[in-house]
Design a protein around this motif. Structure first.
Motif, PDB file in Angstrom:
ATOM      1  N   VAL A  85     -35.207  23.163  55.723  1.00 18.53           N
ATOM      2  CA  VAL A  85     -33.784  23.259  55.415  1.00 18.53           C
ATOM      3  C   VAL A  85     -33.582  23.325  53.902  1.00 18.53           C
ATOM      4  O   VAL A  85     -32.786  24.127  53.398  1.00 18.53           O
ATOM      5  N   GLN A  86     -34.303  22.500  53.161  1.00 22.14           N
ATOM      6  CA  GLN A  86     -34.214  22.546  51.701  1.00 22.14           C
ATOM      7  C   GLN A  86     -34.685  23.895  51.166  1.00 22.14           C
ATOM      8  O   GLN A  86     -34.067  24.481  50.267  1.00 22.14           O
ATOM      9  N   ARG A  87     -35.763  24.394  51.724  1.00 20.59           N
ATOM     10  CA  ARG A  87     -36.293  25.678  51.256  1.00 20.59           C
ATOM     11  C   ARG A  87     -35.373  26.833  51.628  1.00 20.59           C
ATOM     12  O   ARG A  87     -35.243  27.806  50.874  1.00 20.59           O
ATOM     13  N   ALA A  88     -34.715  26.743  52.791  1.00 20.84           N
ATOM     14  CA  ALA A  88     -33.753  27.781  53.162  1.00 20.84           C
ATOM     15  C   ALA A  88     -32.582  27.789  52.189  1.00 20.84           C
ATOM     16  O   ALA A  88     -32.121  28.854  51.752  1.00 20.84           O
ATOM     17  N   ALA A  89     -32.088  26.607  51.838  1.00 20.45           N
ATOM     18  CA  ALA A  89     -31.007  26.517  50.860  1.00 20.45           C
ATOM     19  C   ALA A  89     -31.442  27.112  49.528  1.00 20.45           C
ATOM     20  O   ALA A  89     -30.697  27.861  48.882  1.00 20.45           O
ATOM     21  N   ALA A  90     -32.668  26.792  49.112  1.00 20.04           N
ATOM     22  CA  ALA A  90     -33.182  27.305  47.845  1.00 20.04           C
ATOM     23  C   ALA A  90     -33.331  28.822  47.877  1.00 20.04           C
ATOM     24  O   ALA A  90     -33.026  29.514  46.894  1.00 20.04           O
TER      25      ALA A  90
ATOM     26  N   ASP B 296     -21.238  22.535  56.384  1.00 20.16           N
ATOM     27  CA  ASP B 296     -20.167  23.278  55.699  1.00 20.16           C
ATOM     28  C   ASP B 296     -20.610  23.831  54.352  1.00 20.16           C
ATOM     29  O   ASP B 296     -19.813  23.925  53.408  1.00 20.16           O
ATOM     30  N   LEU B 297     -21.874  24.226  54.265  1.00 18.21           N
ATOM     31  CA  LEU B 297     -22.396  24.800  53.032  1.00 18.21           C
ATOM     32  C   LEU B 297     -22.422  26.321  53.081  1.00 18.21           C
ATOM     33  O   LEU B 297     -22.323  26.985  52.043  1.00 18.21           O
ATOM     34  N   ILE B 298     -22.566  26.884  54.286  1.00 21.77           N
ATOM     35  CA  ILE B 298     -22.647  28.335  54.452  1.00 21.77           C
ATOM     36  C   ILE B 298     -21.903  28.747  55.714  1.00 21.77           C
ATOM     37  O   ILE B 298     -21.547  27.907  56.546  1.00 21.77           O
TER      38      ILE B 298
ATOM     39  N   ASP C 122     -20.210  26.640  49.708  1.00 22.47           N
ATOM     40  CA  ASP C 122     -20.236  25.566  48.710  1.00 22.47           C
ATOM     41  C   ASP C 122     -21.542  25.676  47.930  1.00 22.47           C
ATOM     42  O   ASP C 122     -22.564  25.117  48.324  1.00 22.47           O
ATOM     43  N   ALA C 123     -21.498  26.402  46.809  1.00 17.92           N
ATOM     44  CA  ALA C 123     -22.721  26.653  46.045  1.00 17.92           C
ATOM     45  C   ALA C 123     -23.292  25.366  45.456  1.00 17.92           C
ATOM     46  O   ALA C 123     -24.511  25.156  45.468  1.00 17.92           O
ATOM     47  N   GLU C 124     -22.431  24.498  44.937  1.00 13.74           N
ATOM     48  CA  GLU C 124     -22.927  23.250  44.355  1.00 13.74           C
ATOM     49  C   GLU C 124     -23.516  22.344  45.432  1.00 13.74           C
ATOM     50  O   GLU C 124     -24.544  21.696  45.226  1.00 13.74           O
ATOM     51  N   GLY C 125     -22.857  22.299  46.581  1.00 11.41           N
ATOM     52  CA  GLY C 125     -23.399  21.512  47.680  1.00 11.41           C
ATOM     53  C   GLY C 125     -24.725  22.065  48.166  1.00 11.41           C
ATOM     54  O   GLY C 125     -25.646  21.310  48.502  1.00 11.41           O
ATOM     55  N   LEU C 126     -24.840  23.394  48.192  1.00 11.07           N
ATOM     56  CA  LEU C 126     -26.090  24.017  48.618  1.00 11.07           C
ATOM     57  C   LEU C 126     -27.202  23.703  47.620  1.00 11.07           C
ATOM     58  O   LEU C 126     -28.350  23.462  48.011  1.00 11.07           O
ATOM     59  N   ARG C 127     -26.867  23.668  46.333  1.00  7.14           N
ATOM     60  CA  ARG C 127     -27.864  23.335  45.318  1.00  7.14           C
ATOM     61  C   ARG C 127     -28.330  21.888  45.474  1.00  7.14           C
ATOM     62  O   ARG C 127     -29.515  21.584  45.348  1.00  7.14           O
ATOM     63  N   ARG C 128     -27.382  20.990  45.760  1.00  8.86           N
ATOM     64  CA  ARG C 128     -27.777  19.593  45.984  1.00  8.86           C
ATOM     65  C   ARG C 128     -28.651  19.481  47.226  1.00  8.86           C
ATOM     66  O   ARG C 128     -29.612  18.705  47.252  1.00  8.86           O
ATOM     67  N   ARG C 129     -28.321  20.260  48.258  1.00  5.38           N
ATOM     68  CA  ARG C 129     -29.107  20.210  49.501  1.00  5.38           C
ATOM     69  C   ARG C 129     -30.518  20.723  49.277  1.00  5.38           C
ATOM     70  O   ARG C 129     -31.477  20.219  49.876  1.00  5.38           O
ATOM     71  N   ALA C 130     -30.660  21.716  48.407  1.00  6.55           N
ATOM     72  CA  ALA C 130     -31.989  22.260  48.115  1.00  6.55           C
ATOM     73  C   ALA C 130     -32.835  21.266  47.331  1.00  6.55           C
ATOM     74  O   ALA C 130     -34.069  21.288  47.416  1.00  6.55           O
ATOM     75  N   GLY C 131     -32.182  20.385  46.574  1.00  7.24           N
ATOM     76  CA  GLY C 131     -32.934  19.424  45.773  1.00  7.24           C
ATOM     77  C   GLY C 131     -33.789  20.126  44.735  1.00  7.24           C
ATOM     78  O   GLY C 131     -33.407  21.146  44.162  1.00  7.24           O
TER      79      GLY C 131
END
Length: 257
Positions: free
Chosen positions: A151-156, A210-212, A223-232
């Motif tokens: 999930v983190q890698r997908a966000a990244a 609710d990120l994509i 939510d680009a900032e939320g997606l960035r936080r999710r990617a870590g």
């Protein structure tokens, strides 16, 4: 068709060459436009050309005895494709490559490129610099695969594609908004090195947060900032703010009258 030397895109491979080297390369190149999804290099096809991008992005995947696999490189104007420049011209192409978005490319005869590499001049230096950057990127990708979940890698991956895609190209018939990522579940799965079903589950998790939003062969980043936080730590470096003049921050727009 032939083209005259032009001002290269900042950060591109062409920009790393002195004007004389750039002119020699452009004089030898064929310029072609490829629609999104069109293959430039097919698995098993003869290795006879090197691709440079003037604009757009290519997905490049490894080829093994088991067939095509993970997308190892997202190639933009900074890249040479394939990177195995010294592969014998009589051999099969060592990769598969297709246009992820509408792209304009320069096609070079592989024999010419191999000759330029052996000359030891500015072209050789530019190639070695690119390969060094690519090796660093591949090592980083390998570490991310080891340290972060899907999930983190997908966000990244969504952030990486979104931030690297050019905006407002003359090649694009309808330039996409910056929050729309033109990637299907299958392409994302190949970028992550997994199967489509697992990539779909990862996208579903990001959607539930609710990120994509998932569209047909596209993903909308809500939510680009939320997606960035999710990617870590798996996410790409935060883009630098736009600048004006001599590298100073762009001044804020004046208030409306």
């Amino acid at each position: 068709m032939k083209r005259q030397p032009t001002t290269p895109t900042r950060g591109s491979f062409l920009a790393s060459l002195p004007e004389a080297e750039r002119s020699r390369l452009l004089a030898s190149a064929r310029v072609m436009d490829f629609n999104a999804g069109t293959h430039l290099i097919h698995p098993g096809s003869p290795f006879n050309q090197i691709v440079l991008l003037e604009f757009g992005m290519l997905a490049v995947s490894e080829v093994s005895e088991h067939g095509t696999g993970r997308i190892t490189v997202l190639a933009g104007p900074e890249a040479l494709v394939p990177v195995s420049l010294l592969t014998p011209v009589t051999a099969q192409a060592p990769c598969e490559a297709w246009a992820l978005v509408d792209s304009r490319v320069l096609l070079l005869d592989a024999r010419d490129v191999q000759q330029w590499v052996t000359e030891g001049g500015p072209f050789t230096v530019a190639v070695l610099n690119y390969l060094s950057q690519l090796n660093h990127r591949l090592a980083t990708d390998l570490q991310i695969t080891k340290d972060f979940n899907l999930v983190q890698r997908a966000a990244a991956a969504l952030l990486e594609i979104s931030e690297r895609l050019p905006q407002g190209s003359t090649v694009e018939r309808k330039p996409l908004p910056p929050n729309i990522v033109p990637v299907s579940h299958e392409v994302l799965a190949r970028r992550l090195g997994t199967v489509r079903e697992v990539a779909t589950e990862s996208l579903g998790q990001l959607r539930e947060e609710d990120l994509i939003e998932t569209l047909y062969r596209r993903v909308e980043i809500v939510d680009a900032e939320g997606l960035r936080r999710r990617a870590g730590g798996a996410g790409p470096p935060r883009p630098s703010p736009p600048t004006a003049g001599r590298g100073r921050p762009r001044p804020p727009a004046p208030p409306p009258r």
